[in-house]
Design an enzyme around this catalytic site. Structure first.
Site, PDB file in Angstrom:
ATOM      1  N   HIS A 171     -79.551  89.003 -58.660  1.00 37.91           N
ATOM      2  CA  HIS A 171     -80.572  88.268 -57.904  1.00 37.91           C
ATOM      3  C   HIS A 171     -80.107  86.876 -57.725  1.00 37.91           C
ATOM      4  CE1 HIS A 171     -84.768  87.090 -57.150  1.00 37.91           C
ATOM      5  NE2 HIS A 171     -85.170  88.175 -57.414  1.00 37.91           N
ATOM      6  N   GLU A 184     -80.429  92.308 -52.564  1.00 37.47           N
ATOM      7  CA  GLU A 184     -80.282  93.015 -53.985  1.00 37.47           C
ATOM      8  C   GLU A 184     -79.799  94.526 -53.790  1.00 37.47           C
ATOM      9  OE1 GLU A 184     -83.785  92.146 -55.625  1.00 37.47           O
ATOM     10  OE2 GLU A 184     -84.171  90.043 -54.927  1.00 37.47           O
TER      11      GLU A 184
END
Length: 366
Positions: free
Chosen positions: A196, A332
């Site tokens: 992330h 992601e």
């Protein structure tokens, strides 16, 4: 494009920087949190073993050097961070509805930390633990670092002991590879790891947002999410004729007012990547016209979450910079969200002795 698993070589462990934070890992035990640099020519990446976090990705430019990630000033700020500036999320990233699932006839209850649901593995997920540095080579032919974490049976409610590894490696020209794997030791368990980081190709200190960056996604479908950011319908829908369509290069902000990332305006959307899951394939291309910098992402996971920093607000950054909404974007790669509660989605369950594998390659240019 080489497969991610071919990128990683064994090497001697060399520590280049270490900052002791006096954090207790368990009663009577203490671990050291360090900062580790990977450098290849004029390209460098910094990592900390707190949360297996990428702290910066630095490229040269006319002013010298600039990080194209949103960055903090100190390791302590990463320890106290609540905005996920660069860590690995797990054991199961994204949301799990009502913090529960059923596996082999048994109901498991997880740590609930997002309204009624579990988010990013719980309040003390993989992003809030100290990983062990297994290998580190800071320079030379193949700079890389391998981090290890043993997740214990019952941690945040998940079943079974799990060995997790993350390797970050840099190579020329300006390539960052990420390899994540996890092995279930004694019980079946779901696994969905996620990296992330917030990117801003104009530079972390540009003072602007990323809405003018152009984005192309190799994804013709997405999973519609409800107001709690859950795929409650279980549907997979085409992106064509929707604000989620980035099949051709499109400014990120061109239709952002037409989408809701939960209760706020912005993208927080899961895309189904075209091609065969498990194979390395193109996922995304992003370009900042003003700086000329571009980012290409390859990965082997079935899905990818696009997040546009909708919840950033007065977030302190390096050198006194302050990051506001849309200051960065996240790409992601991942499995399907809440797959443990959706049998129509590909399973994320691994059984004792099985290995979860997740590879990503970020290629930067300017």
């Amino acid at each position: 494009m080489a497969r991610g698993g071919e990128l990683f070589l064994a090497a001697l462990c060399v520590v280049v920087a270490s900052t002791t934070l006096a954090l207790a890992a368990s009663a009577g035990a203490r671990k050291t949190v360090g900062v580790y640099e990977l450098k290849k020519g004029d390209f460098s990446v910094k990592v900390t073993n707190w949360g297996a976090t990428i702290m910066s990705v630095v490229l040269p430019d006319s002013r010298g050097n600039v990080s194209v990630l949103l960055v903090r000033d100190t390791v302590a700020e990463y320890v106290n961070d609540t905005s996920f500036f660069g860590p690995v999320a797990g054991r199961v990233a994204q949301r799990i509805a009502r913090g529960r699932f059923v596996l082999d006839g048994k109901v498991y209850h997880l740590n609930i930390n997002d309204g009624r649901n579990t988010l990013q593995g719980g309040g003390r997920g993989f992003h809030k633990v100290i990983w062990t540095v297994k290998e580190h080579v800071g320079a030379g032919d193949y700079p890389h670092i391998t981090l290890y974490y043993r997740s214990f049976d019952g941690e945040q409610g998940f079943p079974g002991n799990l060995d997790a590894y993350v390797t970050y490696a840099v190579s020329s020209p300006y390539t960052l590879a990420v390899h994540m794997n996890a092995t279930a030791l004694d019980k079946a368990t779901p696994v969905n790891l996620l990296q992330h980081t917030y990117w801003n190709l104009a530079g972390h200190d540009s003072g602007g947002d990323v809405l003018g960056h152009t984005l192309r996604l190799s994804a013709s479908r997405y999973t519609p999410l409800d107001a709690e950011m859950l795929p409650s319908s279980g549907r997979v829908a085409p992106v064509a004729d929707t604000p989620y369509d980035f099949w051709t290069p499109t400014p990120i902000g061109s239709r952002i007012r037409d989408v809701m990332g939960g209760r706020v305006v912005g993208y927080d959307a899961n895309y189904v990547v075209d091609g065969e899951p498990g194979e390395m394939r193109p996922v995304a291309e992003v370009r900042d016209g003003a700086s000329g910098r571009a980012l290409e992402l390859w990965g082997n996971q079935p899905c990818m979450q696009l997040y546009t920093g909708n919840w950033l607000s007065h977030a302190p950054g390096k050198g006194g910079k302050v990051y506001e909404k849309y200051a960065g974007f996240c790409l992601e790669t991942q499995g399907y969200p809440d797959a443990v509660n959706h049998p129509e989605f590909p399973s994320q369950i691994i059984r004792p002795g099985q290995v979860y594998k997740h590879d990503m390659v970020f290629k930067l240019s300017f």
